[in-house]
Design a protein around this motif. Structure first.
Motif, PDB file in Angstrom:
ATOM      1  N   TYR A  96       0.808  -1.210   0.000  1.00  0.00           N
ATOM      2  CA  TYR A  96       0.000   0.000   0.000  1.00  0.00           C
ATOM      3  C   TYR A  96       0.848   1.270   0.000  1.00  0.00           C
ATOM      4  CZ  TYR A  96      -3.791  -3.149   1.106  1.00  0.00           C
ATOM      5  OH  TYR A  96      -4.707  -4.163   1.056  1.00  0.00           O
ATOM      6  N   TYR A  97       2.110   1.126   0.329  1.00  0.00           N
ATOM      7  CA  TYR A  97       2.980   2.303   0.421  1.00  0.00           C
ATOM      8  C   TYR A  97       4.327   1.952  -0.178  1.00  0.00           C
ATOM      9  CZ  TYR A  97       6.079   5.742   2.608  1.00  0.00           C
ATOM     10  OH  TYR A  97       7.018   6.703   2.845  1.00  0.00           O
ATOM     11  N   GLN A  98       4.777   2.751  -1.119  1.00  0.00           N
ATOM     12  CA  GLN A  98       6.085   2.561  -1.737  1.00  0.00           C
ATOM     13  C   GLN A  98       6.880   3.848  -1.518  1.00  0.00           C
ATOM     14  OE1 GLN A  98       6.944  -0.291  -2.869  1.00  0.00           O
ATOM     15  NE2 GLN A  98       8.918   0.229  -3.699  1.00  0.00           N
ATOM     16  N   PRO A  99       7.779   3.865  -0.516  1.00  0.00           N
ATOM     17  CA  PRO A  99       8.524   5.092  -0.236  1.00  0.00           C
ATOM     18  C   PRO A  99       9.499   5.416  -1.361  1.00  0.00           C
ATOM     19  CG  PRO A  99       9.343   3.297   1.114  1.00  0.00           C
ATOM     20  CD  PRO A  99       8.152   2.779   0.383  1.00  0.00           C
ATOM     21  N   THR A 100       9.791   6.702  -1.507  1.00  0.00           N
ATOM     22  CA  THR A 100      10.788   7.133  -2.482  1.00  0.00           C
ATOM     23  C   THR A 100      12.174   7.015  -1.848  1.00  0.00           C
ATOM     24  OG1 THR A 100      10.802   9.437  -1.781  1.00  0.00           O
ATOM     25  CG2 THR A 100       9.113   8.807  -3.386  1.00  0.00           C
ATOM     26  N   ARG A 101      13.181   7.375  -2.587  1.00  0.00           N
ATOM     27  CA  ARG A 101      14.550   7.394  -2.052  1.00  0.00           C
ATOM     28  C   ARG A 101      14.928   8.792  -1.566  1.00  0.00           C
ATOM     29  NH1 ARG A 101      16.961   2.790  -0.610  1.00  0.00           N
ATOM     30  NH2 ARG A 101      16.584   1.146  -2.103  1.00  0.00           N
ATOM     31  N   ASN A 102      13.941   9.671  -1.430  1.00  0.00           N
ATOM     32  CA  ASN A 102      14.193  11.051  -1.022  1.00  0.00           C
ATOM     33  C   ASN A 102      14.018  11.231   0.477  1.00  0.00           C
ATOM     34  OD1 ASN A 102      14.494  11.759  -3.749  1.00  0.00           O
ATOM     35  ND2 ASN A 102      12.289  12.003  -3.963  1.00  0.00           N
ATOM     36  N   GLY A 103      14.896  12.020   1.071  1.00  0.00           N
ATOM     37  CA  GLY A 103      14.775  12.391   2.476  1.00  0.00           C
ATOM     38  C   GLY A 103      14.633  11.200   3.417  1.00  0.00           C
ATOM     39  N   HIS A 104      13.727  11.328   4.376  1.00  0.00           N
ATOM     40  CA  HIS A 104      13.514  10.278   5.370  1.00  0.00           C
ATOM     41  C   HIS A 104      12.905   9.019   4.764  1.00  0.00           C
ATOM     42  CE1 HIS A 104      14.788  12.529   8.822  1.00  0.00           C
ATOM     43  NE2 HIS A 104      14.022  13.557   8.462  1.00  0.00           N
ATOM     44  N   GLU A 105      12.270   9.167   3.608  1.00  0.00           N
ATOM     45  CA  GLU A 105      11.677   7.991   2.981  1.00  0.00           C
ATOM     46  C   GLU A 105      12.734   6.978   2.568  1.00  0.00           C
ATOM     47  OE1 GLU A 105       8.635   8.416   0.102  1.00  0.00           O
ATOM     48  OE2 GLU A 105       7.617  10.004   1.200  1.00  0.00           O
ATOM     49  N   ALA A 106      13.954   7.412   2.339  1.00  0.00           N
ATOM     50  CA  ALA A 106      15.039   6.479   2.017  1.00  0.00           C
ATOM     51  C   ALA A 106      15.283   5.543   3.204  1.00  0.00           C
ATOM     52  CB  ALA A 106      16.315   7.238   1.662  1.00  0.00           C
TER      53      ALA A 106
END
Length: 64
Positions: free
Chosen positions: A35-45
């Motif tokens: 349901y959630y695919q984090p990006t490689r940006n900021g804290h999402e990495a």
């Protein structure tokens, strides 16, 4: 409910060395949804790396 055996095989994340038990609470015939695919940006990495690590722990536990 405990006297009926509910939760007898339950493991809790805080009780494990890694803080993640890897238990799959979905029924056997139900696919695990993303349901959630984090990006490689900021804290999402960091979140992405944590999710990858937990997926590896879960897979290792399921293999035995």
């Amino acid at each position: 409910m405990k006297n009926l055996g509910y939760g007898k095989d339950c493991r809790y994340d805080p009780d494990t060395a890694h803080g993640f038990c890897g238990d799959d609470c979905f029924p056997d015939d139900m696919d695990r949804e993303t349901y959630y695919q984090p990006t490689r940006n900021g804290h999402e990495a960091q979140i992405s790396e944590r999710l990858r690590h937990r997926a590896a722990l879960r897979a290792r536990r399921q293999r035995g």
